[in-house]
Design a protein around this motif. Structure first.
Motif, PDB file in Angstrom:
ATOM      1  N   ALA A 103       0.856  -1.195   0.000  1.00 48.87           N
ATOM      2  CA  ALA A 103       0.000   0.000   0.000  1.00 48.87           C
ATOM      3  C   ALA A 103       0.888   1.240   0.000  1.00 48.87           C
ATOM      4  N   PRO A 104       0.342   2.396  -0.352  1.00 49.77           N
ATOM      5  CA  PRO A 104       1.169   3.612  -0.347  1.00 49.77           C
ATOM      6  C   PRO A 104       1.914   3.781   0.983  1.00 49.77           C
ATOM      7  N   ALA A 105       3.173   4.147   0.873  1.00 47.51           N
ATOM      8  CA  ALA A 105       4.005   4.341   2.058  1.00 47.51           C
ATOM      9  C   ALA A 105       3.805   5.738   2.626  1.00 47.51           C
ATOM     10  N   GLN A 106       3.800   5.842   3.934  1.00 50.45           N
ATOM     11  CA  GLN A 106       3.743   7.146   4.599  1.00 50.45           C
ATOM     12  C   GLN A 106       5.178   7.668   4.693  1.00 50.45           C
ATOM     13  N   HIS A 107       5.677   8.129   3.554  1.00 52.21           N
ATOM     14  CA  HIS A 107       7.095   8.490   3.452  1.00 52.21           C
ATOM     15  C   HIS A 107       7.388   9.944   3.799  1.00 52.21           C
ATOM     16  N   GLY A 108       6.372  10.766   3.928  1.00 56.44           N
ATOM     17  CA  GLY A 108       6.589  12.160   4.295  1.00 56.44           C
ATOM     18  C   GLY A 108       7.426  12.930   3.287  1.00 56.44           C
ATOM     19  N   ALA A 159       2.444   1.826   6.215  1.00 55.18           N
ATOM     20  CA  ALA A 159       1.609   1.915   5.014  1.00 55.18           C
ATOM     21  C   ALA A 159       0.363   2.737   5.316  1.00 55.18           C
ATOM     22  N   GLU A 160      -0.191   3.318   4.268  1.00 53.54           N
ATOM     23  CA  GLU A 160      -1.486   3.983   4.342  1.00 53.54           C
ATOM     24  C   GLU A 160      -2.463   3.074   3.604  1.00 53.54           C
ATOM     25  N   ALA A 216       2.630   0.425  -9.409  1.00 49.10           N
ATOM     26  CA  ALA A 216       1.828   1.244  -8.500  1.00 49.10           C
ATOM     27  C   ALA A 216       1.535   0.507  -7.195  1.00 49.10           C
ATOM     28  N   PRO A 217       1.280   1.249  -6.105  1.00 54.01           N
ATOM     29  CA  PRO A 217       0.834   0.599  -4.877  1.00 54.01           C
ATOM     30  C   PRO A 217      -0.412  -0.244  -5.136  1.00 54.01           C
ATOM     31  N   TRP A 218      -0.499  -1.361  -4.443  1.00 54.72           N
ATOM     32  CA  TRP A 218      -1.593  -2.329  -4.548  1.00 54.72           C
ATOM     33  C   TRP A 218      -1.637  -3.044  -5.901  1.00 54.72           C
ATOM     34  N   SER A 219      -0.673  -2.815  -6.781  1.00 55.85           N
ATOM     35  CA  SER A 219      -0.705  -3.496  -8.078  1.00 55.85           C
ATOM     36  C   SER A 219      -0.020  -4.849  -7.984  1.00 55.85           C
TER      37      SER A 219
END
Length: 194
Positions: free
Chosen positions: A15-20, A31-32, A170-173
């Protein structure tokens, strides 16, 4: 939805990373997961996959827990993202401009204290081919890991390390690879079940 083949590797990007706003290859960030409606079709597709492996990165472990709540998912440290060395954790807008590089030069570029993409592919080859062997013996295998991990697997399937850098992941792909004696073939890249 197309069910996984018997001998298939399914590389799921976390999932998309909370990378700031920072590069986070080896930086362990959460992850978000977002709205479950985004990932529930994928969860339904992989629910019955008998073999599940994930990078030990928190973002991958959280993604795997969302996809297989309460199920066992093996952790494999060999699946970590590329090591960006001194650039890891650096704000995106402060990363050095590499200028125009050929695909080969980009694959060979090694950040200070880190590894190149070509190094990463060499590091992951034994892990990915070992997991491919397990999929061939026991059925489809799902791997929750990083964009770099999926590109490394594509490099092995294509037999061309630089070419794999052209793929978006992409995230979740899901990057789906068929396993056959002696190699891998590409079923789909950046794929999302509907």
């Amino acid at each position: 939805m197309t069910p996984p083949d018997a001998a298939e590797l399914m590389l799921i990007r976390h999932a998309p990373a909370q990378h700031g706003g920072r590069l986070c290859g080896r930086t362990d960030v959460p992850a978000e997961l977002g709205d479950p409606a985004i990932w529930q079709p994928l969860q339904a597709l992989v629910a019955g996959v008998p073999l599940r492996v994930a990078s030990p990165a928190l973002r991958c472990q959280q993604t795997a827990a969302a996809l297989w709540p309460g199920a066992e998912v093996h952790s494999d440290a060999r699946l970590w993202e590329q090591d960006f060395g001194d650039h890891d954790g650096m704000p995106f807008d402060q990363l050095p401009d590499l200028g125009r590089l050929s695909a080969q030069d980009l694959a060979d570029h090694r950040p200070p204290g880190g590894e190149s993409f070509a190094d990463m592919v060499a590091r992951m080859r034994p892990a990915l081919m070992g997991l491919a062997g397990r999929a061939q013996e026991a059925g489809p295998l799902a791997i929750v890991a990083h964009a770099g991990t999926a590109r490394a697997a594509l490099a092995l399937a294509l037999g061309a390390v630089p070419a794999a850098l052209a793929f978006e992941v992409a995230p979740w792909s899901v990057t789906r690879l068929r396993v056959f004696d002696g190699g891998l073939s590409v079923i789909a890249v950046n794929w999302r079940p509907l």
